[in-house]
Scaffold this active site. Structure first.
Site, PDB file in Angstrom:
ATOM      1  N   LYS A   9       0.837  -1.199   0.000  1.00 36.99           N
ATOM      2  CA  LYS A   9       0.000   0.000   0.000  1.00 36.99           C
ATOM      3  C   LYS A   9       0.879   1.259   0.000  1.00 36.99           C
ATOM      4  CE  LYS A   9      -3.930  -2.296   2.283  1.00 36.99           C
ATOM      5  NZ  LYS A   9      -4.735  -2.379   3.545  1.00 36.99           N
ATOM      6  N   TYR A  49     -12.008  -2.736  -3.771  1.00 38.90           N
ATOM      7  CA  TYR A  49     -12.589  -2.914  -2.436  1.00 38.90           C
ATOM      8  C   TYR A  49     -14.120  -2.929  -2.460  1.00 38.90           C
ATOM      9  CZ  TYR A  49      -8.130  -2.567   0.093  1.00 38.90           C
ATOM     10  OH  TYR A  49      -6.883  -2.816   0.607  1.00 38.90           O
ATOM     11  N   ASN A 112      -1.890  -0.054   7.293  1.00 37.68           N
ATOM     12  CA  ASN A 112      -1.366  -1.392   7.612  1.00 37.68           C
ATOM     13  C   ASN A 112      -0.521  -2.006   6.500  1.00 37.68           C
ATOM     14  OD1 ASN A 112      -3.502  -1.959   5.955  1.00 37.68           O
ATOM     15  ND2 ASN A 112      -4.549  -3.354   7.363  1.00 37.68           N
ATOM     16  N   HIS A 115      -1.704  -5.411   1.388  1.00 35.49           N
ATOM     17  CA  HIS A 115      -2.942  -6.145   1.112  1.00 35.49           C
ATOM     18  C   HIS A 115      -2.606  -7.545   0.607  1.00 35.49           C
ATOM     19  CE1 HIS A 115      -6.828  -7.255  -0.719  1.00 35.49           C
ATOM     20  NE2 HIS A 115      -6.099  -7.697  -1.719  1.00 35.49           N
ATOM     21  N   GLU A 126      -8.940 -10.525  -8.156  1.00 33.76           N
ATOM     22  CA  GLU A 126      -8.020  -9.395  -7.971  1.00 33.76           C
ATOM     23  C   GLU A 126      -6.893  -9.436  -9.004  1.00 33.76           C
ATOM     24  OE1 GLU A 126      -7.063  -9.618  -3.776  1.00 33.76           O
ATOM     25  OE2 GLU A 126      -9.073  -8.992  -3.191  1.00 33.76           O
TER      26      GLU A 126
HETATM   27  N1  UDP Z   1      -9.748  -1.157   7.373  1.00 37.67           N
HETATM   28  C1  UDP Z   1      -9.922   0.001   8.093  1.00 37.67           C
HETATM   29  N2  UDP Z   1     -10.700  -0.050   9.238  1.00 37.67           N
HETATM   30  C2  UDP Z   1     -11.288  -1.199   9.651  1.00 37.67           C
HETATM   31  C3  UDP Z   1     -11.106  -2.371   8.908  1.00 37.67           C
HETATM   32  C4  UDP Z   1     -10.331  -2.316   7.761  1.00 37.67           C
HETATM   33  O1  UDP Z   1      -9.392   1.058   7.735  1.00 37.67           O
HETATM   34  O2  UDP Z   1     -11.966  -1.181  10.685  1.00 37.67           O
HETATM   35  C5  UDP Z   1      -8.905  -1.126   6.153  1.00 37.67           C
HETATM   36  C6  UDP Z   1      -7.556  -1.800   6.382  1.00 37.67           C
HETATM   37  O3  UDP Z   1      -6.559  -1.027   5.686  1.00 37.67           O
HETATM   38  C7  UDP Z   1      -7.757  -3.152   5.743  1.00 37.67           C
HETATM   39  C8  UDP Z   1      -8.675  -2.807   4.576  1.00 37.67           C
HETATM   40  O4  UDP Z   1      -9.544  -1.811   5.104  1.00 37.67           O
HETATM   41  O5  UDP Z   1      -6.519  -3.729   5.337  1.00 37.67           O
HETATM   42  C9  UDP Z   1      -9.492  -3.946   4.033  1.00 37.67           C
HETATM   43  O6  UDP Z   1     -10.212  -4.537   5.079  1.00 37.67           O
HETATM   44  P1  UDP Z   1     -10.295  -6.131   5.233  1.00 37.67           P
HETATM   45  O7  UDP Z   1     -11.307  -6.427   6.272  1.00 37.67           O
HETATM   46  O8  UDP Z   1     -10.464  -6.746   3.883  1.00 37.67           O
HETATM   47  O9  UDP Z   1      -8.850  -6.497   5.855  1.00 37.67           O
HETATM   48  P2  UDP Z   1      -7.590  -7.227   5.196  1.00 37.67           P
HETATM   49  O10 UDP Z   1      -8.124  -8.271   4.252  1.00 37.67           O
HETATM   50  O11 UDP Z   1      -6.780  -6.181   4.479  1.00 37.67           O
HETATM   51  O12 UDP Z   1      -6.830  -7.814   6.344  1.00 37.67           O
HETATM   52 MG    MG Z   2      -9.481  -8.092   2.708  1.00 38.75          MG
END
Ligand code: UDP
Ligand code: MG
Length: 148
Positions: A9, A49, A112, A115, A126
């Site tokens: 990211k 997303y 974080n 991805h 994807e």
């Molecule tokens: N995210 C966020 N707040 C939340 C949950 C997710 O900003 O409460 C963001 C975070 O950067 C995350 C992304 O949205 O990586 C996608 O969410 P997902 O639940 O798919 O998590 P991931 O698959 O990335 O672990």
């Molecule tokens: Mg995810």
């Protein structure tokens, strides 16, 4: 071999973590099958997303992803989707174990670093979105030293 979509990211790119992240996947024994540095627009980020469009954090997530260049990658290997998620660590870095990428390099859920696809089905979707021309077809000559 199974494939997954991994993206460094914008914060990971800005912080110079691209090499470290590639290194962790390489050393594990996975194969890099596609990679590009790119900036995506809002529409593209929203498509990537789309499953999260109803979430309260959706807009800030899209802003985050379009805030700078990202590194999009295809990685291949046995169980690479599930194992890739383990290498990455839990979504919220306060819950990601030390030794994982997020556990070692991130503090906040909205910063974080990386991805990774969460299922084989989503990985296919994807990869099709980010790499419409598909993966690079090559095989490492060291494969027999990593795979039985
Ligand atoms: N995210 C966020 N707040 C939340 C949950 C997710 O900003 O409460 C963001 C975070 O950067 C995350 C992304 O949205 O990586 C996608 O969410 P997902 O639940 O798919 O998590 P991931 O698959 O990335 O672990
Ligand atoms: Mg995810």
């Amino acid at each position: 071999m199974e494939q997954t979509f991994i993206m460094v990211k914008p914060d990971g790119v800005q912080r110079g973590l691209v090499g470290e992240i590639i290194s962790r996947f390489e050393k594990k024994g996975f194969y890099l099958k596609g990679m590009k540095l790119m900036e995506v627009d809002r529409k593209f980020a929203e498509k990537h997303y789309a499953d999260l469009s109803a979430k309260p954090f959706f807009n800030s997530l899209v802003e985050y992803i379009i805030s700078g260049p990202v590194v999009a990658m295809i990685w291949a290997g046995k169980n690479v989707v599930t194992t890739g998620r383990k290498i990455i660590g839990a979504t919220n870095p306060s819950e990601s174990a030390p030794g994982t990428i997020r556990g070692d390099f991130a503090v906040e859920v909205g910063r974080n670093v990386i991805h990774g696809s969460d299922s084989v089905e989503n990985a296919k979707k994807e990869i099709a979105l980010w790499f419409p021309d598909g993966a690079v077809n090559w095989e490492s000559s060291l494969r027999p030293w990593i795979y039985e």
